[in-house]
Structures are given as C-alpha cells and as structure tokens.
Design an enzyme around this catalytic site. Structure first.
Site, mmCIF file in Angstrom:
data_model
loop_
_atom_site.group_PDB
_atom_site.id
_atom_site.type_symbol
_atom_site.label_atom_id
_atom_site.label_comp_id
_atom_site.label_asym_id
_atom_site.label_seq_id
_atom_site.Cartn_x
_atom_site.Cartn_y
_atom_site.Cartn_z
ATOM 1 N N ARG A 163 -6.006 0.743 0.615
ATOM 2 C CA ARG A 163 -5.681 0.902 -0.815
ATOM 3 C C ARG A 163 -6.604 0.050 -1.706
ATOM 4 O O ARG A 163 -6.185 -0.470 -2.740
ATOM 5 C CB ARG A 163 -4.213 0.532 -1.111
ATOM 6 N N SER A 237 4.343 5.239 -3.456
ATOM 7 C CA SER A 237 4.595 3.897 -2.928
ATOM 8 C C SER A 237 4.335 2.897 -4.039
ATOM 9 O O SER A 237 3.256 2.898 -4.624
ATOM 10 C CB SER A 237 3.641 3.562 -1.783
ATOM 11 N N GLU A 333 1.048 -1.915 -5.264
ATOM 12 C CA GLU A 333 -0.215 -1.163 -5.180
ATOM 13 C C GLU A 333 -0.452 -0.410 -6.484
ATOM 14 O O GLU A 333 -1.552 0.075 -6.736
ATOM 15 C CB GLU A 333 -0.232 -0.214 -3.983
HETATM 16 N N1 EPU Z 1 10.920 2.810 6.585
HETATM 17 C C1 EPU Z 1 12.218 2.329 6.517
HETATM 18 N N2 EPU Z 1 12.892 2.453 5.343
HETATM 19 C C2 EPU Z 1 12.339 3.021 4.249
HETATM 20 C C3 EPU Z 1 11.024 3.490 4.317
HETATM 21 C C4 EPU Z 1 10.326 3.377 5.504
HETATM 22 O O1 EPU Z 1 12.746 1.799 7.491
HETATM 23 O O2 EPU Z 1 13.035 3.124 3.235
HETATM 24 C C5 EPU Z 1 10.209 2.744 7.869
HETATM 25 C C6 EPU Z 1 10.082 4.146 8.471
HETATM 26 O O3 EPU Z 1 11.185 4.479 9.245
HETATM 27 C C7 EPU Z 1 8.845 4.054 9.310
HETATM 28 C C8 EPU Z 1 8.002 3.046 8.543
HETATM 29 O O4 EPU Z 1 8.871 2.344 7.670
HETATM 30 O O5 EPU Z 1 9.133 3.522 10.577
HETATM 31 C C9 EPU Z 1 6.877 3.683 7.777
HETATM 32 O O6 EPU Z 1 7.391 4.645 6.842
HETATM 33 P P1 EPU Z 1 6.546 5.889 6.309
HETATM 34 O O7 EPU Z 1 5.937 6.632 7.452
HETATM 35 O O8 EPU Z 1 7.405 6.635 5.361
HETATM 36 O O9 EPU Z 1 5.312 5.244 5.597
HETATM 37 P P2 EPU Z 1 5.147 4.001 4.625
HETATM 38 O O10 EPU Z 1 4.430 2.934 5.359
HETATM 39 O O11 EPU Z 1 6.439 3.659 3.997
HETATM 40 C C10 EPU Z 1 2.768 4.832 3.861
HETATM 41 C C11 EPU Z 1 2.020 5.013 2.586
HETATM 42 C C12 EPU Z 1 2.426 6.307 1.889
HETATM 43 C C13 EPU Z 1 2.142 7.452 2.839
HETATM 44 C C14 EPU Z 1 2.943 7.224 4.121
HETATM 45 C C15 EPU Z 1 2.656 8.271 5.164
HETATM 46 C C16 EPU Z 1 1.528 2.783 1.768
HETATM 47 C C17 EPU Z 1 1.805 1.758 0.715
HETATM 48 N N3 EPU Z 1 2.247 3.889 1.683
HETATM 49 O O12 EPU Z 1 4.141 4.636 3.528
HETATM 50 O O13 EPU Z 1 1.601 6.463 0.739
HETATM 51 O O14 EPU Z 1 2.486 8.708 2.270
HETATM 52 O O15 EPU Z 1 2.567 5.946 4.706
HETATM 53 O O16 EPU Z 1 1.379 8.098 5.667
HETATM 54 O O17 EPU Z 1 0.661 2.558 2.614
HETATM 55 C C18 EPU Z 1 1.472 6.178 -1.624
HETATM 56 O O18 EPU Z 1 0.536 5.412 -1.419
HETATM 57 O O19 EPU Z 1 1.871 6.448 -2.790
HETATM 58 C C19 EPU Z 1 2.166 6.778 -0.485
HETATM 59 C C20 EPU Z 1 3.227 7.544 -0.635
#
Ligand code: EPU
Length: 337
Positions: A163, A237, A333
């Site tokens: 990012r 995010s 971010e």
């Molecule tokens: N999780 C939780 N609770 C929540 C959310 C997530 O326990 O409320 C856990 C999930 O179960 C999973 C892990 O956290 O084990 C990761 O969750 P997820 O795959 O939804 O991805 P994220 O790390 O929360 C990132 C990006 C997103 C992107 C997704 C999918 C960042 C800041 N965010 O989110 O990007 O769509 O991965 O690749 O890196 C954005 O930047 O606007 C965005 C949506």
C-alpha cells in the site's frame, strides 16, 4: 473553475464536504494549461481521482480540487504471448479490469471490482487476493504540478511496497499520474491460492476456472464482504495490516492459537488488522452516523448525516483499543485531507 462545489459524490464515504474551488480535467493539455496559469502555486491543491481512499476531515476544503477525469485505452504493443495496454488516469478501474479480462488478457483479474480510477491505483499499489498492482504494472507517466513537465516512472522508480509508492511517500503532492501502462499475458496460470477463492469455486462447482470465472468469483467474494459504496459510505480497508516482530507474534499466538497471519520475506509477520479489531470487540459497532462494518471489521462505514471528524474520532478510538489489548499500533491506509 467552479466555486463552492459539493464533494459528496466525489468521496466514497459520502461526506458532504465542499471544495472552495474545483476544476475537472478531461484532457491532459488542460492540466498543463492550468499549471502554466500558476493557479496551483497560489492555492492549497488537492488532486482528486475516484475519491475512494480519502477522508475529508473538515466540512470545507479551502483550496482547489483538481478532478482528473481523462479517458482512453490503447494497445501499445502486442505479440502472441503478451500485450502492453495504456489507460488514461480517469478510466474506471473495475471497468478497465473487466475490459481486459473480456479480451482474455491475464494479470489484473485478482484486482477485479476494486472501486477507483486507474490513475490512483499505483499511488497506494492497490492489492487484493494475493496480487498487487505492481505485478501487472509496466510504467506510468506523471506530470509535475510545479513545472507541467511529464516524466515516465518505471516500476523500480515507483518504489512499490505494501500500500505504498513514491507518489504516497517522497513525491507526495508533487506529481499527477496521467496514464498507466500494463504488461498483461495472453496465456498464463491463474492465482487461486489466497483465502477463500478455492472454497468459493468448489462451492459453485467450478473445477478449472477460466479467466472470466475467476474474475466473477473475485467480484462475488468482495460483494459478500465489503459494502457497495453506492449504498453505504466507506473507503474499503480503513487500516493497513500491521507487520510485527516474530517474537511478539509468537507471544500472541500462545494466547490466540488461531490468529491468522502471513509470513513476510524479512522474517516479520503480518497480522490482519480486521482480526485485531474484531477481537477488540468493534465488529458491527455503530453509533448514529458511523460504525464498523459487520462483515469486515477493517472497514469503517458512514450511514449518512455524519461528518469526516466522526470517522477520525472512531478510528482513533479503535487504534487506541487495539494498542491497549495487543500492544500493536495500526495505522490508516486512507488519506486524510
Ligand atoms: N478477519 C477477521 N475479522 C474481520 C476481518 C478479517 O477475523 O472482521 C480475518 C479473516 O478471517 C482472515 C484475515 O482476517 O483470516 C484476512 O481477512 P481478509 O482476507 O478479508 O483480508 P484483509 O487482510 O482483512 C486485505 C486487504 C483488502 C483486500 C483483502 C483481500 C489490506 C489493508 N486490505 O484485507 O483490501 O481486499 O485483503 O485480498 O491489506 C482495501 O485495501 O481497501 C481492501 C479492501
């Protein structure tokens, strides 16, 4: 140039901020002319793209908003294996991805359905489902807002990170990205490793997905987890996933054996901020105007009628509470203006 323009439809949070001055750029020549006129030097300036990663803290932006809305997609080079495609900065990102996928060009399918415009994508090196913009990026052209001169930035010069890029760091506020060139492949394997892509495909009886099927699956997975900004204000995010020392992670893992994590190349560990925020009890929290999305705690939402400062307050409370509970600092971010 217009005065006192509402920015409500120009920020995905849907806050009703006002720009003191506003100009829309539909051709690069207009931007150059604006720069030469000296208008940008005289005023506080904000270069605005899709407004999907921005938080207007105040009700009035007391300066000039330059809204980049240039259009155009062209093929620069093509052979039987690869294609180089140029998109002007104001093209809609998800529309551009759909267009490329429809042509059978691989490389951006995992970045499907991310709201925003092409010109903003390199600024924070957008990423999702195991891929980042840098994986399909070749180079971009950007205009210096002091001189009006253009410069080509290679991938290396953009200094992409998680990012991050030079446009968000060292050169912040100095350049406007005017077009982006992508290097896409005509035949290559698909990236299905991240999170629940495989589960989704299995559940939908898809064994060997085509490029189009993967694109559509990513759209469906996103729709299930992230709010549609046309219905509910948000900036995707809100926080970055923090990267912590391995020793700190291992100590945490003793208390939370199921903590999700990704190993980083430097031996550190990335922990999902969404998980930390949920554990701290915020998921689904809401007051009158703002809250934490109930399906993904990393997303702060605006239910309407609120102000940017409501999100500023909420984000600060969340950061403090995560730090108190886990000793981990999380940072936004989203760009504060
Ligand atoms: N999780 C939780 N609770 C929540 C959310 C997530 O326990 O409320 C856990 C999930 O179960 C999973 C892990 O956290 O084990 C990761 O969750 P997820 O795959 O939804 O991805 P994220 O790390 O929360 C990132 C990006 C997103 C992107 C997704 C999918 C960042 C800041 N965010 O989110 O990007 O769509 O991965 O690749 O890196 C954005 O930047 O606007 C965005 C949506």
């Amino acid at each position: 140039m217009k005065t006192n323009v509402s920015l409500k439809s120009h920020n995905s949070f849907g806050f009703d901020a006002t720009a003191r001055y506003f100009v829309e750029i539909n051709a690069i020549g207009d931007l150059q002319a604006l720069i030469k006129s000296g208008e940008l030097q005289n005023r506080k300036t904000l270069i605005l793209s899709g407004g999907n990663n921005i938080l207007f803290q105040d009700e009035v932006f007391d300066g000039l908003v330059v809204y980049i809305n240039t259009k155009g997609i062209e093929i620069l080079r093509e052979d039987e294996n690869e294609i180089i495609v140029r998109s002007q900065a104001g093209e809609d990102w998800p529309g551009f991805v759909r267009f490329c996928v429809g042509k059978g060009w691989h490389g951006m399918e995992n970045l499907a359905h991310i709201p925003g415009k092409v010109g903003a994508a390199p600024v924070q090196n957008i990423g999702a489902y195991g891929m980042e913009l840098k994986d399909c990026f070749l180079q971009c052209e950007a205009m210096n807002i002091a001189s009006g001169e253009t410069k080509v930035f290679t991938k290396k010069e953009c200094r992409f990170g998680y990012r991050e890029s030079i446009f968000k760091g060292e050169l912040k506020g100095q350049y406007v990205i005017t077009s982006v060139d992508f290097l896409l492949k005509k035949n290559t394997s698909l990236h299905l490793e991240y999170g629940n892509i495989k589960t989704y495909l299995e559940q939908n009886g898809i064994d060997n997905p085509t490029l189009q099927q993967l694109h559509d699956a990513i759209c469906a997975i996103r729709d299930a987890k992230l709010p549609d900004v046309k219905q509910l204000g948000s900036a995707g995010s809100f926080f970055k996933n923090p990267v912590i020392e391995r020793a700190q992670f291992e100590a945490l893992q003793k208390d939370y054996p199921d903590i999700p994590h990704y190993d980083e190349p430097n031996g550190k560990v990335k922990v999902p901020a969404g998980w930390l925020i949920e554990q701290a009890g915020w998921k689904g929290w809401r007051d009158k105007h703002v809250g934490v999305y109930d399906k993904q705690a990393l997303v702060l939402v605006h239910y309407g009628g609120g102000k940017g400062e409501d999100i500023v307050d909420l984000s600060q409370r969340i950061q403090d509470s995560v730090e108190t509970k886990f000793g981990i600092k999380i940072s936004p971010e989203v760009n504060y203006v």
